[in-house]
Motif scaffolding. Structure first.
Motif, PDB file in Angstrom:
ATOM      1  N   GLY A   1      11.684  19.230   9.860  1.00 55.60           N
ATOM      2  CA  GLY A   1      12.364  18.776  11.066  1.00 55.60           C
ATOM      3  C   GLY A   1      11.770  17.537  11.685  1.00 55.60           C
ATOM      4  N   VAL A   2      10.701  17.018  11.130  1.00 51.64           N
ATOM      5  CA  VAL A   2      10.040  15.835  11.660  1.00 51.64           C
ATOM      6  C   VAL A   2      10.422  14.637  10.791  1.00 51.64           C
ATOM      7  CG1 VAL A   2       7.837  14.733  12.173  1.00 51.64           C
ATOM      8  CG2 VAL A   2       8.148  17.183  12.597  1.00 51.64           C
ATOM      9  N   GLU A   3      10.817  13.568  11.426  1.00 52.20           N
ATOM     10  CA  GLU A   3      11.169  12.345  10.692  1.00 52.20           C
ATOM     11  C   GLU A   3       9.998  11.372  10.778  1.00 52.20           C
ATOM     12  OE1 GLU A   3      14.661   8.909  10.458  1.00 52.20           O
ATOM     13  OE2 GLU A   3      14.614  10.340  12.132  1.00 52.20           O
ATOM     14  N   LEU A   4       9.542  10.938   9.610  1.00 50.57           N
ATOM     15  CA  LEU A   4       8.453   9.973   9.526  1.00 50.57           C
ATOM     16  C   LEU A   4       9.043   8.623   9.139  1.00 50.57           C
ATOM     17  CD1 LEU A   4       5.362   9.468   9.555  1.00 50.57           C
ATOM     18  CD2 LEU A   4       5.369   9.978   7.109  1.00 50.57           C
ATOM     19  N   VAL A   5       8.837   7.614   9.991  1.00 52.52           N
ATOM     20  CA  VAL A   5       9.399   6.284   9.787  1.00 52.52           C
ATOM     21  C   VAL A   5       8.249   5.294   9.642  1.00 52.52           C
ATOM     22  CG1 VAL A   5      10.969   4.517  10.663  1.00 52.52           C
ATOM     23  CG2 VAL A   5      11.384   6.927  11.197  1.00 52.52           C
ATOM     24  N   LEU A   6       8.183   4.639   8.503  1.00 47.90           N
ATOM     25  CA  LEU A   6       7.179   3.598   8.278  1.00 47.90           C
ATOM     26  C   LEU A   6       7.745   2.273   8.771  1.00 47.90           C
ATOM     27  CD1 LEU A   6       5.962   4.595   4.697  1.00 47.90           C
ATOM     28  CD2 LEU A   6       5.354   5.564   6.924  1.00 47.90           C
ATOM     29  N   VAL A   7       6.987   1.573   9.615  1.00 47.13           N
ATOM     30  CA  VAL A   7       7.545   0.415  10.321  1.00 47.13           C
ATOM     31  C   VAL A   7       6.816  -0.886  10.027  1.00 47.13           C
ATOM     32  CG1 VAL A   7       8.472   1.819  12.194  1.00 47.13           C
ATOM     33  CG2 VAL A   7       6.136   0.947  12.355  1.00 47.13           C
ATOM     34  N   ASP A   8       5.752  -0.852   9.247  1.00 45.76           N
ATOM     35  CA  ASP A   8       5.009  -2.084   8.988  1.00 45.76           C
ATOM     36  C   ASP A   8       5.723  -2.909   7.920  1.00 45.76           C
ATOM     37  OD1 ASP A   8       3.089  -3.982   9.264  1.00 45.76           O
ATOM     38  OD2 ASP A   8       1.421  -2.758   8.531  1.00 45.76           O
ATOM     39  N   ARG A   9       5.240  -4.123   7.718  1.00 49.30           N
ATOM     40  CA  ARG A   9       5.841  -5.033   6.751  1.00 49.30           C
ATOM     41  C   ARG A   9       5.782  -4.457   5.337  1.00 49.30           C
ATOM     42  NH1 ARG A   9       2.461 -10.294   7.231  1.00 49.30           N
ATOM     43  NH2 ARG A   9       0.867  -8.692   6.984  1.00 49.30           N
ATOM     44  N   SER A  10       6.783  -4.780   4.538  1.00 44.97           N
ATOM     45  CA  SER A  10       6.788  -4.344   3.149  1.00 44.97           C
ATOM     46  C   SER A  10       5.750  -5.134   2.354  1.00 44.97           C
ATOM     47  CB  SER A  10       8.174  -4.538   2.541  1.00 44.97           C
ATOM     48  OG  SER A  10       8.458  -5.928   2.418  1.00 44.97           O
ATOM     49  N   THR A  11       5.472  -4.653   1.171  1.00 45.18           N
ATOM     50  CA  THR A  11       4.507  -5.338   0.304  1.00 45.18           C
ATOM     51  C   THR A  11       4.956  -6.760   0.031  1.00 45.18           C
ATOM     52  OG1 THR A  11       4.013  -3.206  -0.729  1.00 45.18           O
ATOM     53  CG2 THR A  11       3.304  -5.198  -1.896  1.00 45.18           C
ATOM     54  N   ASP A  12       6.230  -6.954  -0.183  1.00 46.78           N
ATOM     55  CA  ASP A  12       6.736  -8.292  -0.470  1.00 46.78           C
ATOM     56  C   ASP A  12       6.485  -9.225   0.709  1.00 46.78           C
ATOM     57  OD1 ASP A  12       8.754  -9.380  -2.792  1.00 46.78           O
ATOM     58  OD2 ASP A  12       9.037 -10.441  -0.902  1.00 46.78           O
ATOM     59  N   HIS A  13       6.688  -8.730   1.932  1.00 44.00           N
ATOM     60  CA  HIS A  13       6.439  -9.568   3.110  1.00 44.00           C
ATOM     61  C   HIS A  13       4.954  -9.861   3.289  1.00 44.00           C
ATOM     62  CE1 HIS A  13      10.523  -8.035   4.318  1.00 44.00           C
ATOM     63  NE2 HIS A  13      10.638  -9.312   4.633  1.00 44.00           N
ATOM     64  N   VAL A  14       4.089  -8.916   2.893  1.00 45.89           N
ATOM     65  CA  VAL A  14       2.642  -9.155   2.987  1.00 45.89           C
ATOM     66  C   VAL A  14       2.254 -10.351   2.127  1.00 45.89           C
ATOM     67  CG1 VAL A  14       0.374  -8.218   2.419  1.00 45.89           C
ATOM     68  CG2 VAL A  14       2.064  -6.785   3.585  1.00 45.89           C
ATOM     69  N   PHE A  15       2.780 -10.413   0.900  1.00 42.24           N
ATOM     70  CA  PHE A  15       2.410 -11.497   0.006  1.00 42.24           C
ATOM     71  C   PHE A  15       3.163 -12.787   0.316  1.00 42.24           C
ATOM     72  CE2 PHE A  15       0.778  -7.984  -2.514  1.00 42.24           C
ATOM     73  CZ  PHE A  15      -0.394  -8.538  -3.002  1.00 42.24           C
ATOM     74  N   GLN A  16       4.301 -12.697   1.010  1.00 41.70           N
ATOM     75  CA  GLN A  16       5.004 -13.929   1.381  1.00 41.70           C
ATOM     76  C   GLN A  16       4.168 -14.785   2.327  1.00 41.70           C
ATOM     77  OE1 GLN A  16       8.997 -13.448   2.868  1.00 41.70           O
ATOM     78  NE2 GLN A  16       9.552 -12.006   1.232  1.00 41.70           N
ATOM     79  N   GLY A  17       3.470 -14.160   3.240  1.00 38.52           N
ATOM     80  CA  GLY A  17       2.693 -14.925   4.214  1.00 38.52           C
ATOM     81  C   GLY A  17       1.217 -14.979   3.909  1.00 38.52           C
ATOM     82  N   ARG A  18       0.829 -14.634   2.681  1.00 40.84           N
ATOM     83  CA  ARG A  18      -0.587 -14.590   2.351  1.00 40.84           C
ATOM     84  C   ARG A  18      -0.947 -15.766   1.454  1.00 40.84           C
ATOM     85  NH1 ARG A  18      -4.630 -10.841   2.400  1.00 40.84           N
ATOM     86  NH2 ARG A  18      -6.252 -11.037   0.829  1.00 40.84           N
ATOM     87  N   PRO A  19      -2.066 -16.467   1.726  1.00 39.01           N
ATOM     88  CA  PRO A  19      -2.478 -17.552   0.833  1.00 39.01           C
ATOM     89  C   PRO A  19      -2.908 -17.002  -0.515  1.00 39.01           C
ATOM     90  CG  PRO A  19      -4.200 -17.101   2.436  1.00 39.01           C
ATOM     91  CD  PRO A  19      -3.008 -16.263   2.837  1.00 39.01           C
ATOM     92  N   GLU A  20      -2.942 -17.890  -1.513  1.00 40.72           N
ATOM     93  CA  GLU A  20      -3.346 -17.464  -2.844  1.00 40.72           C
ATOM     94  C   GLU A  20      -4.797 -16.993  -2.817  1.00 40.72           C
ATOM     95  OE1 GLU A  20      -2.569 -20.117  -5.994  1.00 40.72           O
ATOM     96  OE2 GLU A  20      -0.541 -20.598  -5.353  1.00 40.72           O
ATOM     97  N   PRO A  21      -5.075 -15.839  -3.435  1.00 39.64           N
ATOM     98  CA  PRO A  21      -6.456 -15.324  -3.413  1.00 39.64           C
ATOM     99  C   PRO A  21      -7.375 -16.165  -4.276  1.00 39.64           C
ATOM    100  CG  PRO A  21      -5.083 -13.984  -4.843  1.00 39.64           C
ATOM    101  CD  PRO A  21      -4.157 -14.981  -4.177  1.00 39.64           C
ATOM    102  N   ASP A  22      -8.676 -16.057  -3.962  1.00 36.61           N
ATOM    103  CA  ASP A  22      -9.675 -16.791  -4.750  1.00 36.61           C
ATOM    104  C   ASP A  22      -9.752 -16.265  -6.170  1.00 36.61           C
ATOM    105  OD1 ASP A  22     -10.229 -18.250  -2.499  1.00 36.61           O
ATOM    106  OD2 ASP A  22     -11.844 -16.923  -1.848  1.00 36.61           O
ATOM    107  N   ARG A  23      -9.557 -14.956  -6.332  1.00 40.86           N
ATOM    108  CA  ARG A  23      -9.622 -14.345  -7.656  1.00 40.86           C
ATOM    109  C   ARG A  23      -8.267 -13.737  -7.967  1.00 40.86           C
ATOM    110  NH1 ARG A  23     -14.773 -10.494  -7.163  1.00 40.86           N
ATOM    111  NH2 ARG A  23     -13.836 -10.203  -5.121  1.00 40.86           N
ATOM    112  N   PRO A  24      -7.499 -14.348  -8.897  1.00 44.40           N
ATOM    113  CA  PRO A  24      -6.192 -13.808  -9.241  1.00 44.40           C
ATOM    114  C   PRO A  24      -6.315 -12.380  -9.764  1.00 44.40           C
ATOM    115  CG  PRO A  24      -6.474 -16.023 -10.113  1.00 44.40           C
ATOM    116  CD  PRO A  24      -7.801 -15.588  -9.592  1.00 44.40           C
ATOM    117  N   GLY A  25      -5.315 -11.555  -9.411  1.00 46.55           N
ATOM    118  CA  GLY A  25      -5.309 -10.175  -9.849  1.00 46.55           C
ATOM    119  C   GLY A  25      -6.092  -9.221  -8.991  1.00 46.55           C
TER     120      GLY A  25
END
Length: 888
Positions: free
Chosen positions: A138-162
């Motif tokens: 009976g409890v609804e759990l709603v996740l409201v933070d940015r999706s993974t795709d949005h996290v990487f859209q605004g993130r600079p390229e990491p120093d170590r790929p992968g």
């Protein structure tokens, strides 16, 4: 300002004015903190501030959920991770939610593969909220933070790929270095984790709901107001807050949920947000959420560990383990039972109900901060039984790890712990005090065991726990691996190395397990599956194999493999195709992929595709850097096809024809160029001469090779020797002439220092011209026989170094030939005659020597001035005879 916090606000402003010479913005900061608390408590949707992996936050949330269960929980967690939450029922914590993308589409390709992880521990408020929602339909759990795709859209390229990007839920730490340094110094602690445990965790562990909320919001407001503005992290935090409140309002509008029945669980830093977009009021401005890219994300659960969480988020070593120990100790002391993903209702019936918080938080706001800040924290008294137990168990662990510890050390640790706690203003020693005391009393001068004492304390107080993902929550590939290895009869979830013995003769049904293990060996790190006996080579089959399997402790590697495909064979095929299509692919890379396709997949279609790609790459190459690798792999492949098929595949024929023309064209340039090494030139000649009998059948012309050799004019002694060997192989340089050239080298003092390089060139030539092995032995023997010791001894080290550099793997060929040439016993040596001496005719030798002397005399007679000048310098008088000879 009116309201419940007016008095506190006035007191703080008066204190700020009384501080003469204080910062100009201090009154604004202190008043703003109180205003933030008042603002959060008046929000219709109850905001529950938490800190990442904080037992106090988890305990407070458990009490809140049991006292007044909400109908909707908004959680600061990526909205695309929601389908993973039901799989937590099959896991043992700590685990991490993971999103993985092998091939970004619309995101920076240089950072591939992209990976995002969200670790969860039982002593974390977010997990308690998830477990509560999973246990109550009976409890609804709603996740409201940015999706993974949005996290990487605004993130600079990491120093170590992968590298995996870790996401904290409620990360709370001062972002002003001066503030953190001030708190650590005045708190008499070493690092932030210890300060937080001493001054926040312990005081709030038993606080009531209202006090906990107000204190956490106050701390979040302080850190937020002292955070450096204008930084990228600051902007990212504000973007997240706008995104989360936009999602919350959209859900409220779509469902019509009562705000009094909703709970918003977020980090204390975000809880104190005063952005215009923050809040559940329908008139609050929203943001336009951008669309996701075309990147295909795969989701799953992977095991995590306390040490991995500490390293990922910059926490002090052992802090997460100590937090877990605090969580369990508090649960035992209070009798509170945490939520689990299944059976929440049954658990609740065993516990007394906690006092319910008011139904409408905004209507009954009371000031709990003033009393909390005025009264000093009531420290717990010394629990001698608990501390004594720690000391005894530590000594037992220390002795097991090689330390000469005893009862005296246990007593010393006990007394030192109490002493350190008193010096630091604590009535009860904390785990950090106990660690320091243990290091001081037990470790002493050195560490004889594998683990130091600080690590032993972490093991004692909680240990570096590693989670596990249950079979039902594994991706299809990982489940398929477990099912296909079931005939081995091992528990693949066991956290230990297991030795598997495969007798493929007695149990041929295990051949499928062997094939799978070899594919896993190719795809996974070496420590996951490791062959002890047995091998997988072209043309060879193992009858018995033994393997070390460690799939239980490296479950994450198998799970991440499942993000790339449904079966191991599919992943292997994709990787092979990707390897030959990447920008840096070469013909050698493609031939390696062809060989692996034959070894592991046995797919003629795939092999032909990879072979065709190898032909394309060879035709496009403009260098010969990989010539030796190409030659070695092509020889193996040709031998395999000749032994297993009636005819060579079409791609092999085209590769031979293309390679013959390719290396003939580049041969003169390779001989003359300094950037091309002798090893590569030798490999090119090996390719051409090895396929000399096969290439004409595919349309190649031997004349092209002869022209290429004639057009080659090297300067390096190693390459000159290679050229002489090539000319000899083509019939352009008879063996007698080759011997004469070597004799000239050994007889010329000016060329003698370069002889080791000529020898190295001839040794390299054994790969394309193996019949020169007797000649190389003859050349070395002549050198050792003719050169005097003052010349030979300085020459030997250089010869050895040159051979090691240029032809280390071909020296054994010369050694074997020498073993066949020279006698095996001393008795045979007395009557032994070198083959090259036996072949020589004395008359021919004298004729050769006479013709050489005549040629020298003719040369001197043709240039008498030079000879007279040398004679004058030496003080020799003489005149020329009628025959052109100078007489002294």
């Amino acid at each position: 300002m009116s309201g419940p916090f007016a008095a506190l606000r006035a007191q703080l402003l008066a204190a700020a004015e009384a501080l003469t010479g204080g910062p100009a913005g201090l009154p604004e900061i202190l008043a703003g903190m109180v205003d933030d608390v008042d603002h959060v408590l008046r929000e219709p949707v109850e905001i529950f501030p938490v800190c990442h992996h904080s037992p106090a936050s988890a305990l407070a949330l458990v009490r809140r959920l049991r006292a007044r269960p909400p109908k909707v929980i908004y959680l600061e967690l990526g909205e695309d991770l929601a389908p993973l939450l039901t799989e937590l029922r099959h896991c043992r914590l700590p685990v991490a939610l993971q999103a993985f993308a092998a091939e970004p589409d619309g995101l920076p390709a240089a950072a591939a593969p992209l990976s995002l992880v969200v670790p969860l521990t039982e002593a974390s408020a977010e997990y308690q909220a998830i477990a509560y929602a999973l246990a109550d339909p009976g409890v609804e759990l709603v996740l409201v933070d940015r999706s993974t795709d949005h996290v990487f859209q605004g993130r600079p390229e990491p120093d170590r790929p992968g590298e995996a990007v870790g996401v904290e839920i409620g990360g709370l730490r001062p972002r002003l270095a001066e503030l953190e340094e001030h708190l650590l110094r005045h708190g008499r602690v070493r690092h932030w984790s210890e300060w937080w445990d001493q001054y926040v965790e312990q005081p709030l562990a038993g606080a009531d709901h209202a006090t906990y909320r107000q204190v956490m919001v106050l701390i979040g407001s302080l850190f937020r107001r002292l955070a450096p503005p204008g930084t990228r992290r600051h902007a990212t935090d504000e973007d997240r807050e706008r995104h989360m409140w936009t999602r919350i309002r959209a859900h409220l509008d779509a469902t019509g949920a009562d705000r009094a029945d909703c709970l918003y669980v977020c980090g204390a830093f975000h809880a104190a947000s005063r952005l215009p977009e923050a809040g559940s009021h329908p008139a609050a401005p929203g943001v336009t959420i951008t669309a996701r890219t075309a990147t295909r994300w795969r989701y799953g659960l992977v095991p995590a560990s306390h040490s991995a969480i500490e390293a990922q988020f910059g926490l002090a070593p052992g802090s997460v383990s100590l937090a877990a120990a605090t969580w369990e100790r508090t649960l035992r002391r209070t009798g509170l039972t945490p939520f689990t993903p299944a059976g929440r209702r049954a658990v609740r019936r065993r516990l007394p109900e906690a006092p319910a918080p008011p139904a409408t938080a905004a209507a009954t706001v009371t000031d709990q901060l003033t009393g909390y800040l005025r009264r000093p924290a009531a420290p717990d008294g010394l629990d001698e039984e608990e501390l004594r137990g720690w000391c005894v168990q530590l000594v037992r662990l220390a002795r097991r790890n090689g330390y000469p510890a005893g009862t005296a050390d246990a007593i010393a640790v006990f007394e030192t712990s109490v002493l350190l706690a008193g010096l630091r203003g604590r009535a009860r020693p904390t785990p950090y005090d106990f660690q320091d005391a243990a290091v001081t009393c037990v470790e002493k001068e050195r560490v004889p065991g594998r683990r130091d004492v600080r690590r032993l304390c972490e093991i004692l107080l909680g240990g570096d726990r590693t989670g596990q993902v249950g079979y039902a929550a594994l991706p299809p590939l990982a489940r398929d691996v477990h099912d296909r290895l079931a005939p081995l009869g091992f528990d693949l979830e066991r956290r230990a190395v297991q030795r598997a013995l495969l007798d493929l003769t007695a149990r041929p049904e295990l051949a499928a397990c062997s094939d799978l293990l070899w594919m896993l060996r190719y795809l996974l790190p070496d420590r996951v599956v490791r062959p002890i006996t047995g091998s997988r080579r072209l043309g060879a089959a193992s009858l018995r194999e033994s393997w070390d399997l460690d799939l239980g402790r490296h479950q994450r590697a198998v799970i991440e493999l499942g993000y790339e495909g449904v079966t191991v064979e599919q992943v292997l095929e994709q990787r092979l195709r990707r390897a030959v299509r990447q920008p840096g692919a070469t013909a050698a890379t493609a031939l390696r992929a062809v060989e692996h396709s034959l070894l592991f997949l046995r797919s003629p279609r795939l092999t032909d595709d990879l072979g065709a790609r190898a032909v394309e790459l060879l035709a496009a190459e403009r260098t010969v850097d990989d010539a030796s690798t190409v030659l070695r792999r092509l020889r193996r492949l040709l031998a395999h096809h000749r032994a297993t098929a009636p005819a060579l595949p079409a791609w092999c024929e085209r590769f031979v024809a293309e390679g013959y023309a390719h290396y003939c064209t580049l041969l003169p340039t390779a001989f003359a160029g300094e950037e091309t090494g002798a090893r590569q030139v030798g490999a090119m000649l090996g390719f051409l001469f090895t396929l000399e009998g096969l290439a004409p059948a595919f349309g190649c012309d031997r004349t092209q090779l002869e022209l290429a050799v004639r057009q080659s004019h090297p300067r390096d002694p190693v390459k000159i020797a290679l050229l002489w060997a090539a000319r000899h192989q083509l019939g352009l340089l008879p063996l007698a002439d080759l011997r004469a050239r070597v004799d000239d080298l050994l007889g010329n003092p000016l060329v003698l220092p370069a002889v080791p390089q000529y020898v190295s060139g001839f040794v390299l030539a054994l790969e394309p011209v193996p019949r020169l092995a007797p000649f190389v032995v003859e050349m070395l023997s002549q050198a050792f026989a003719r050169l005097p010791d003052p010349v030979l001894l300085p020459w030997l080290p250089r010869l050895i170094a040159t051979l090691r550099t240029h032809a280390a793997e071909l020296v054994p060929v010369v050694t074997r030939e020498a073993g066949r040439t020279f006698p095996a016993t001393l008795a045979e040596l007395d009557v032994w005659t070198a083959p090259w001496h036996a072949r020589a005719e004395p008359g021919a030798a004298r004729t050769t020597a006479g013709s050489g002397a005549a040629a020298a005399g003719a040369l001197l007679a043709a240039h008498p001035a030079a000879t007279d000048a040398v004679a004058a310098l030496l003080g020799c008088a003489g005149e020329w005879s009628p025959r052109g000879e100078r007489c002294s």
